[in-house]
Design a protein around this motif. Structure first.
Motif, PDB file in Angstrom:
ATOM      1  N   SER A 170       0.764  -1.242   0.134  1.00  0.00           N
ATOM      2  CA  SER A 170       0.032  -0.027   0.042  1.00  0.00           C
ATOM      3  C   SER A 170       0.823   1.377  -0.004  1.00  0.00           C
ATOM      4  CB  SER A 170      -1.007  -0.040   1.178  1.00  0.00           C
ATOM      5  OG  SER A 170      -0.309   0.018   2.469  1.00  0.00           O
ATOM      6  N   THR A 171       2.091   1.268   0.615  1.00  0.00           N
ATOM      7  CA  THR A 171       2.903   2.443   0.537  1.00  0.00           C
ATOM      8  C   THR A 171       3.855   2.573  -0.597  1.00  0.00           C
ATOM      9  OG1 THR A 171       4.450   1.625   2.139  1.00  0.00           O
ATOM     10  CG2 THR A 171       2.628   2.606   3.258  1.00  0.00           C
ATOM     11  N   LEU A 172       3.862   1.616  -1.223  1.00  0.00           N
ATOM     12  CA  LEU A 172       4.945   1.668  -2.396  1.00  0.00           C
ATOM     13  C   LEU A 172       4.564   2.858  -3.279  1.00  0.00           C
ATOM     14  CD1 LEU A 172       7.555   0.402  -3.931  1.00  0.00           C
ATOM     15  CD2 LEU A 172       5.714  -1.106  -5.109  1.00  0.00           C
ATOM     16  N   LYS A 173       5.559   3.385  -3.746  1.00  0.00           N
ATOM     17  CA  LYS A 173       5.510   4.775  -4.509  1.00  0.00           C
ATOM     18  C   LYS A 173       6.572   4.710  -5.536  1.00  0.00           C
ATOM     19  CE  LYS A 173       6.837   7.324  -0.458  1.00  0.00           C
ATOM     20  NZ  LYS A 173       6.793   6.168   0.382  1.00  0.00           N
ATOM     21  N   VAL A 174       6.414   5.141  -6.575  1.00  0.00           N
ATOM     22  CA  VAL A 174       7.566   5.186  -7.717  1.00  0.00           C
ATOM     23  C   VAL A 174       7.260   6.492  -8.369  1.00  0.00           C
ATOM     24  CG1 VAL A 174       8.304   4.183  -9.835  1.00  0.00           C
ATOM     25  CG2 VAL A 174       7.449   2.584  -8.085  1.00  0.00           C
ATOM     26  N   TYR A 175       8.309   7.445  -8.610  1.00  0.00           N
ATOM     27  CA  TYR A 175       8.038   8.415  -9.198  1.00  0.00           C
ATOM     28  C   TYR A 175       9.324   9.329  -9.785  1.00  0.00           C
ATOM     29  CZ  TYR A 175       9.805   9.987  -4.461  1.00  0.00           C
ATOM     30  OH  TYR A 175      10.435   9.997  -3.413  1.00  0.00           O
ATOM     31  N   LEU A 176       9.212  10.285 -10.319  1.00  0.00           N
ATOM     32  CA  LEU A 176      10.475  10.890 -11.183  1.00  0.00           C
ATOM     33  C   LEU A 176      10.628  12.202 -10.550  1.00  0.00           C
ATOM     34  CD1 LEU A 176      10.041  10.499 -15.193  1.00  0.00           C
ATOM     35  CD2 LEU A 176      12.237   9.981 -13.645  1.00  0.00           C
ATOM     36  N   VAL A 177      11.907  12.686 -10.441  1.00  0.00           N
ATOM     37  CA  VAL A 177      11.940  13.968  -9.910  1.00  0.00           C
ATOM     38  C   VAL A 177      13.028  14.831 -10.923  1.00  0.00           C
ATOM     39  CG1 VAL A 177      13.206  15.366  -8.007  1.00  0.00           C
ATOM     40  CG2 VAL A 177      11.825  13.516  -7.706  1.00  0.00           C
ATOM     41  N   ASN A 178      12.953  15.922 -11.349  1.00  0.00           N
ATOM     42  CA  ASN A 178      13.521  16.764 -12.147  1.00  0.00           C
ATOM     43  C   ASN A 178      14.871  17.261 -11.688  1.00  0.00           C
ATOM     44  OD1 ASN A 178      12.799  19.123 -10.916  1.00  0.00           O
ATOM     45  ND2 ASN A 178      11.722  19.823 -12.989  1.00  0.00           N
ATOM     46  N   PRO A 234      18.780  10.652  -1.970  1.00  0.00           N
ATOM     47  CA  PRO A 234      18.987   9.978  -3.142  1.00  0.00           C
ATOM     48  C   PRO A 234      19.063  10.928  -4.443  1.00  0.00           C
ATOM     49  CG  PRO A 234      17.465   8.591  -1.960  1.00  0.00           C
ATOM     50  CD  PRO A 234      17.553  10.055  -1.255  1.00  0.00           C
ATOM     51  N   VAL A 235      18.120  11.972  -4.282  1.00  0.00           N
ATOM     52  CA  VAL A 235      17.894  13.117  -5.424  1.00  0.00           C
ATOM     53  C   VAL A 235      19.318  13.889  -5.372  1.00  0.00           C
ATOM     54  CG1 VAL A 235      16.732  15.112  -6.343  1.00  0.00           C
ATOM     55  CG2 VAL A 235      15.636  13.158  -5.240  1.00  0.00           C
ATOM     56  N   LYS A 236      19.761  14.322  -4.054  1.00  0.00           N
ATOM     57  CA  LYS A 236      21.119  14.975  -3.823  1.00  0.00           C
ATOM     58  C   LYS A 236      22.131  14.183  -4.455  1.00  0.00           C
ATOM     59  CE  LYS A 236      19.483  17.675  -0.016  1.00  0.00           C
ATOM     60  NZ  LYS A 236      19.665  17.925   1.355  1.00  0.00           N
ATOM     61  N   LYS A 237      22.273  12.917  -4.363  1.00  0.00           N
ATOM     62  CA  LYS A 237      23.290  12.204  -4.814  1.00  0.00           C
ATOM     63  C   LYS A 237      23.241  11.961  -6.139  1.00  0.00           C
ATOM     64  CE  LYS A 237      25.577   7.997  -3.126  1.00  0.00           C
ATOM     65  NZ  LYS A 237      25.594   6.616  -2.398  1.00  0.00           N
ATOM     66  N   CYS A 238      22.256  11.877  -6.844  1.00  0.00           N
ATOM     67  CA  CYS A 238      22.021  11.884  -8.343  1.00  0.00           C
ATOM     68  C   CYS A 238      22.462  13.094  -9.028  1.00  0.00           C
ATOM     69  CB  CYS A 238      20.796  11.642  -8.986  1.00  0.00           C
ATOM     70  SG  CYS A 238      20.250   9.715  -8.955  1.00  0.00           S
ATOM     71  N   LEU A 239      22.197  14.246  -8.283  1.00  0.00           N
ATOM     72  CA  LEU A 239      22.499  15.524  -8.895  1.00  0.00           C
ATOM     73  C   LEU A 239      23.761  15.988  -8.722  1.00  0.00           C
ATOM     74  CD1 LEU A 239      19.320  17.724  -7.877  1.00  0.00           C
ATOM     75  CD2 LEU A 239      19.830  16.825 -10.224  1.00  0.00           C
ATOM     76  N   GLY A 294      19.166  15.262 -15.999  1.00  0.00           N
ATOM     77  CA  GLY A 294      19.287  15.517 -14.267  1.00  0.00           C
ATOM     78  C   GLY A 294      17.983  14.854 -13.799  1.00  0.00           C
ATOM     79  N   TRP A 295      17.466  13.638 -13.939  1.00  0.00           N
ATOM     80  CA  TRP A 295      16.419  13.230 -13.521  1.00  0.00           C
ATOM     81  C   TRP A 295      16.764  12.138 -12.607  1.00  0.00           C
ATOM     82  CZ3 TRP A 295      12.429  12.118 -17.997  1.00  0.00           C
ATOM     83  CH2 TRP A 295      11.989  13.285 -18.591  1.00  0.00           C
ATOM     84  N   ASN A 353      15.434  20.214 -10.818  1.00  0.00           N
ATOM     85  CA  ASN A 353      15.255  21.288  -9.796  1.00  0.00           C
ATOM     86  C   ASN A 353      14.541  20.618  -8.498  1.00  0.00           C
ATOM     87  OD1 ASN A 353      15.987  23.369 -11.586  1.00  0.00           O
ATOM     88  ND2 ASN A 353      13.865  23.194 -12.695  1.00  0.00           N
ATOM     89  N   SER A 354      14.749  19.279  -8.354  1.00  0.00           N
ATOM     90  CA  SER A 354      14.223  18.729  -7.180  1.00  0.00           C
ATOM     91  C   SER A 354      12.508  18.746  -7.254  1.00  0.00           C
ATOM     92  CB  SER A 354      14.726  19.094  -5.950  1.00  0.00           C
ATOM     93  OG  SER A 354      16.259  18.849  -5.854  1.00  0.00           O
ATOM     94  N   LEU A 355      11.882  18.813  -8.379  1.00  0.00           N
ATOM     95  CA  LEU A 355      10.210  18.782  -8.259  1.00  0.00           C
ATOM     96  C   LEU A 355       9.962  17.691  -9.203  1.00  0.00           C
ATOM     97  CD1 LEU A 355       9.809  22.591  -9.485  1.00  0.00           C
ATOM     98  CD2 LEU A 355       9.810  21.581  -7.028  1.00  0.00           C
ATOM     99  N   MET A 356       8.880  16.876  -8.513  1.00  0.00           N
ATOM    100  CA  MET A 356       8.110  15.861  -8.857  1.00  0.00           C
ATOM    101  C   MET A 356       7.643  16.086 -10.433  1.00  0.00           C
ATOM    102  SD  MET A 356       5.862  13.824  -6.203  1.00  0.00           S
ATOM    103  CE  MET A 356       6.636  13.079  -4.657  1.00  0.00           C
ATOM    104  N   LEU A 357       7.784  15.264 -11.257  1.00  0.00           N
ATOM    105  CA  LEU A 357       7.543  15.201 -12.699  1.00  0.00           C
ATOM    106  C   LEU A 357       6.311  14.406 -12.909  1.00  0.00           C
ATOM    107  CD1 LEU A 357      11.030  15.254 -14.490  1.00  0.00           C
ATOM    108  CD2 LEU A 357       9.353  17.067 -14.323  1.00  0.00           C
TER     109      LEU A 357
END
Length: 207
Positions: free
Chosen positions: A102-110, A135-140, A169-170, A112-116
């Motif tokens: 129920s809490t599994l979520k899959v999503y993209l972040v751009n 994770p987002v900071k590490k990717c960027l 940059g996603w 600018n660290s905003l959800m796509l």
């Protein structure tokens, strides 16, 4: 949508008849496409919808004179069908979403660290919900993947994994609340399967 754009940035031909004559001279996919093959994240300013565009320059038959740009544009809302686990329903199959934790979520972040893509937890998350997580900071910063336990954008402990898409940059993330993961080892196997399946579909769609 496929646009053929002249050197001034005006749409000369399009699969969307309403787009013919539109001025796209300031669109990133036109500017970058005039310089060479490009893949670009852009925004439909009128609807504030994120777009993914691939574009390339057009030349005369002898290859000597630049005559315009061709661009293939897709609204990223199409990817919601994949990240929300709804894609198979179009083909008459059962939705993986029904079998996901129920809490599994899959999503993209751009970049600018905003959800796509849409969120199962937050309404109107696209281009509004900021995700300043590890994770987002590490990717960027270094294009490094993350997997394990960390805090999500709500400040809640989650088990998750990320995949970096450096060309844009996603960051693609699959996460599940820590409490639910610890309830059952079976849930972990479902997370791995669902996340792997989603990444596979997303990569195909992006290609």
């Amino acid at each position: 949508t496929i646009h053929v754009i002249d050197t001034d940035g005006k749409v000369a031909a399009s699969t969307d008849e309403a787009g013919v004559g539109k001025d796209l001279s300031k669109a990133q996919f036109f500017v970058k496409g005039a310089a060479g093959l490009a893949i670009t994240e852009d925004i439909n300013g009128e609807a504030r919808v994120p777009l993914l565009a691939t574009s390339a320059p057009l030349f005369t038959r002898d290859g000597k004179r630049f005559i315009g740009v061709i661009a293939n544009i897709i609204e990223l809302s199409e990817l919601n069908k994949i990240t929300m686990g709804l894609f198979p329903e179009e083909f008459g199959s059962a939705s993986p979403r029904k079998t996901w934790p129920s809490t599994l979520k899959v999503y993209l972040v751009n970049k600018n660290s905003l959800m796509l893509t849409e969120s199962i937890l937050v309404k109107n998350a696209v281009l509004n919900q900021r995700v300043d997580t590890a994770p987002v900071k590490k990717c960027l910063e270094s294009n490094d993947r993350t997997n394990g336990l960390y805090k999500d954008y709500r400040g809640i402990d989650v088990f998750g994994a990320s995949v970096c898409i450096p060309q844009l940059g996603w960051t693609l993330l699959a996460e599940m609340d820590g409490e639910e993961v610890l309830k059952s080892s079976k849930a972990i196997s479902r997370v791995v399967f669902a996340a792997g399946f989603t990444v596979f579909l997303f990569t195909g769609a992006l290609s």
